[in-house]
Design an enzyme around this catalytic site. Structure first.
Site, PDB file in Angstrom:
ATOM      1  CB  SER A   1      -0.929   0.035   1.216  1.00 32.32           C
ATOM      2  OG  SER A   1      -1.661   1.249   1.204  1.00 32.32           O
TER       3      SER A   1
ATOM      4  CB  VAL B   1       8.412   0.072   3.991  1.00 31.78           C
ATOM      5  CG1 VAL B   1       9.382  -0.622   3.040  1.00 31.78           C
ATOM      6  CG2 VAL B   1       8.924  -0.033   5.424  1.00 31.78           C
ATOM      7  CB  CYS B   2       4.561   1.304   0.357  1.00 30.01           C
ATOM      8  SG  CYS B   2       4.220  -0.388   0.874  1.00 30.01           S
ATOM      9  CG  ASP B   3       6.047   7.811   1.471  1.00 33.96           C
ATOM     10  OD1 ASP B   3       7.229   8.224   1.379  1.00 33.96           O
ATOM     11  OD2 ASP B   3       5.064   8.573   1.461  1.00 33.96           O
TER      12      ASP B   3
ATOM     13  CB  THR C   1       6.791   4.843  -4.313  1.00 31.54           C
ATOM     14  OG1 THR C   1       6.152   3.586  -4.067  1.00 31.54           O
ATOM     15  CG2 THR C   1       6.256   5.445  -5.597  1.00 31.54           C
TER      16      THR C   1
END
Length: 166
Positions: free
Chosen positions: A54, A59-61, A64
């Site tokens: 998500s 971590v995803c932020d 990306t």
């Protein structure tokens, strides 16, 4: 299949594990404007596909944003980030984060990518963290299924693989 955990607990991945040397499986995901995007839409380019559970998590932020920075330095490489977030949420996040070099795509509707690449987490209907590099001839040249979903991928190895792919 790859053995993956989420917060230390084993999860079940649905789909086929992709390996280096495989022909890249096709998929159908949605762009932020709800148009369909397939693997063929980036034919002729090297693709670095960053898979995140998500976009709205730390971590995803970070993942990306990191690949967005790296994408600006890569020639003939399309960087795609795929999650099951709704396209509307992805569009909002990209605008707020200033993401311009990565195409963020949603697998929410059909989980086509998740199943084709073996990253769909059965228990959560999220995608496991992974990175794939596909060359311009649709051959998979790099695969990383991150063993613990809450950990970062190996950014350096993925970027080097993208640079080496033709």
């Amino acid at each position: 299949m790859a053995n993956v955990t989420f917060k230390g607990n084993p999860v079940t991945l649905i789909g086929n594990e992709v390996k280096v040397g495989d022909k890249a499986p096709d998929f159908k995901v949605l762009a932020n404007d709800l148009s369909e995007v397939t693997l063929a839409d980036t034919k002729g380019f090297v693709r670095l596909i960053s898979v995140v559970p998500s976009i709205d998590t730390g971590v995803c932020d970070a993942q990306t944003r990191r690949f967005n920075e790296e994408a600006a330095k890569l020639d003939n490489v399309k960087v795609l980030t795929i999650s099951v977030d709704l396209p509307f949420a992805q569009k909002r996040w990209c605008g707020a984060a200033g993401i311009e070099n990565v195409q963020v795509l949603s697998d929410h509707r059909d989980v086509s990518f998740g199943q084709a690449y073996g990253v769909l987490i059965k228990e959560l209907r999220l995608l496991a963290r992974a990175v794939f590099v596909i060359d311009s001839n649709d051959t998979v040249t790099y695969v990383e299924y991150v063993p613990e979903v809450t950990n970062h991928p190996n950014y350096e190895a993925a970027v080097e693989a993208a640079k080496a792919a033709k």
